[in-house]
Write an enzyme that holds these catalytic residues in place. Structure first.
Site, PDB file in Angstrom:
ATOM      1  N   GLY A 214      -2.614  -1.637  -7.308  1.00  0.00           N
ATOM      2  CA  GLY A 214      -1.479  -2.559  -7.334  1.00  0.00           C
ATOM      3  C   GLY A 214      -1.695  -3.682  -8.340  1.00  0.00           C
TER       4      GLY A 214
ATOM      5  N   HIS B  21       0.839  -1.204   0.000  1.00  0.00           N
ATOM      6  CA  HIS B  21       0.000   0.000   0.000  1.00  0.00           C
ATOM      7  C   HIS B  21       0.882   1.266   0.000  1.00  0.00           C
ATOM      8  CE1 HIS B  21      -2.779  -2.849   2.325  1.00  0.00           C
ATOM      9  NE2 HIS B  21      -3.510  -2.510   1.295  1.00  0.00           N
TER      10      HIS B  21
ATOM     11  N   ARG C 162      -4.088 -10.046   4.254  1.00  0.00           N
ATOM     12  CA  ARG C 162      -4.522 -11.391   4.677  1.00  0.00           C
ATOM     13  C   ARG C 162      -3.349 -12.281   5.107  1.00  0.00           C
ATOM     14  NH1 ARG C 162      -8.603 -10.674   0.398  1.00  0.00           N
ATOM     15  NH2 ARG C 162     -10.656 -10.751   1.382  1.00  0.00           N
TER      16      ARG C 162
HETATM   17  P1  AMP Z   1      -6.414  -3.741  -0.437  1.00  0.00           P
HETATM   18  O1  AMP Z   1      -6.265  -2.966   0.817  1.00  0.00           O
HETATM   19  O2  AMP Z   1      -5.927  -5.151  -0.336  1.00  0.00           O
HETATM   20  O3  AMP Z   1      -7.762  -3.603  -1.075  1.00  0.00           O
HETATM   21  O4  AMP Z   1      -5.407  -3.059  -1.465  1.00  0.00           O
HETATM   22  C1  AMP Z   1      -5.473  -1.700  -1.767  1.00  0.00           C
HETATM   23  C2  AMP Z   1      -4.588  -1.421  -2.970  1.00  0.00           C
HETATM   24  O5  AMP Z   1      -3.255  -1.815  -2.666  1.00  0.00           O
HETATM   25  C3  AMP Z   1      -5.019  -2.237  -4.204  1.00  0.00           C
HETATM   26  O6  AMP Z   1      -4.861  -1.442  -5.364  1.00  0.00           O
HETATM   27  C4  AMP Z   1      -4.036  -3.374  -4.196  1.00  0.00           C
HETATM   28  O7  AMP Z   1      -3.796  -3.928  -5.473  1.00  0.00           O
HETATM   29  C5  AMP Z   1      -2.795  -2.700  -3.660  1.00  0.00           C
HETATM   30  N1  AMP Z   1      -1.892  -3.694  -3.096  1.00  0.00           N
HETATM   31  C6  AMP Z   1      -2.198  -4.647  -2.170  1.00  0.00           C
HETATM   32  N2  AMP Z   1      -1.131  -5.439  -1.943  1.00  0.00           N
HETATM   33  C7  AMP Z   1      -0.138  -4.988  -2.760  1.00  0.00           C
HETATM   34  C8  AMP Z   1       1.204  -5.394  -2.998  1.00  0.00           C
HETATM   35  N3  AMP Z   1       1.757  -6.427  -2.361  1.00  0.00           N
HETATM   36  N4  AMP Z   1       1.932  -4.694  -3.888  1.00  0.00           N
HETATM   37  C9  AMP Z   1       1.386  -3.631  -4.554  1.00  0.00           C
HETATM   38  N5  AMP Z   1       0.133  -3.205  -4.377  1.00  0.00           N
HETATM   39  C10 AMP Z   1      -0.629  -3.866  -3.490  1.00  0.00           C
END
Ligand code: AMP
Length: 285
Positions: free
Chosen positions: A147, A37, A187
């Site tokens: 991401g 993030h 997760r």
């Molecule tokens: P989430 O909180 O999992 O919904 O993720 C929020 C944003 O962060 C989304 O655009 C994800 O694709 C991105 N994201 C989550 N994990 C990663 C990672 N390991 N590398 C790059 N971006 C990420």
């Protein structure tokens, strides 16, 4: 840093930034932040006058049997991390703020939403596309950052933005990984120590598929077989899907040609935790 829970207050703040010609970068998240993030946040910080990070665990993108309740949360820690990154506004709505009444309007992106994760999580991308549209309308960003880790999500959002002429630039950032290659994910914190070790096989399996492609394998089923073979060496990795598809439209291919861009994508369950990962391979390289 302003922490705002109210959609209308956030909209007001963002509108007044726009009126003074400040550019806005939005990073939508579900919180429990990690370096993946923060990489998006840093890119947004470098490219915009006002950086808005949203933290919202959106119930409409979770199925009834999914992990909405046990999705990890730690707002205090998230706010400390975002303060360090010089974020301007953190938008932290609650469910009743985002959905004050039962919504009747949804954004659907059929086709690219129906394969891969969409096949095993019906309604998931409808929930994602709808909440991202709401966030775009509240924040009115010039740029929004996503991401590659959630590759299908980036394809769905890009298609939605093109189809609906939403005036925002979608910027995709590379997947940030732990030192053993596991893609960072909120997760991951739900994995016990043995399962955490098993999870490191995912990237090795994807790399096995990549190596098969780069060594001349052109049958997508055999590339998927190479990935499956490596995962099968570890007990209790339950495969949801392993797909080798076109990286632009996510369609299955009967054969792969030398100039293709191919997505290797998988979803598994380890210790009851659903994990996804992917690699994009330029076959010509
Ligand atoms: P989430 O909180 O999992 O919904 O993720 C929020 C944003 O962060 C989304 O655009 C994800 O694709 C991105 N994201 C989550 N994990 C990663 C990672 N390991 N590398 C790059 N971006 C990420």
């Amino acid at each position: 840093m302003d922490t705002l829970a109210s959609p209308s207050e956030t909209q007001k703040t963002c509108l007044s930034a726009k009126q003074s010609s400040r550019t806005i970068g939005l990073v939508p998240t579900m919180g429990y932040l990690h370096e993946g993030h923060l990489a998006l946040v840093r890119r947004a910080r470098a490219e915009n006058d006002l950086v808005v990070v949203s933290i919202f665990v959106n119930p409409t993108q979770f199925g009834p049997a999914e992990d909405l309740e046990r999705y990890p949360r730690d707002l205090v820690r998230d706010l400390a991390l975002l303060t360090e990154e010089n974020v301007d506004v953190v938008f932290t709505p609650d469910v009743s703020g985002m959905y004050p009444e039962q919504p009747a309007t949804f954004v659907e992106v059929p086709g690219v939403s129906e394969v891969l994760c969409g096949a095993s999580r019906p309604g998931h991308f409808r929930g994602v596309a709808s909440v991202v549209t709401k966030l775009f309308n509240i924040v009115q960003p010039d740029r929004s950052y996503f991401g590659q880790k959630d590759y299908q999500q980036t394809i769905v959002i890009r298609k939605m933005v093109r189809d609906l002429n939403i005036p925002v630039q979608i910027i995709i950032c590379p997947t940030v990984r732990e030192s053993d290659g596991l893609a960072m994910s909120s997760r991951n914190s739900l994995l016990g120590p043995h399962d955490r070790v098993k999870a490191s096989q995912l990237i090795l399996a994807l790399k096995k598929g990549e190596a098969a492609l780069l060594n001349g394998e052109r049958d997508p089923l055999r590339v998927a077989g190479a990935i499956r073979g490596l995962l099968a060496e570890t007990r209790e990795i339950f495969v949801d899907y392993i797909e080798v598809v076109d990286a632009e439209d996510l369609k299955k291919k009967s054969g792969i040609s030398d100039k293709d861009r191919v997505l290797l994508a998988l979803a598994v369950r380890i210790g009851g935790v659903r994990l996804i990962d992917n690699l994009v391979v330029n076959v010509s390289s």
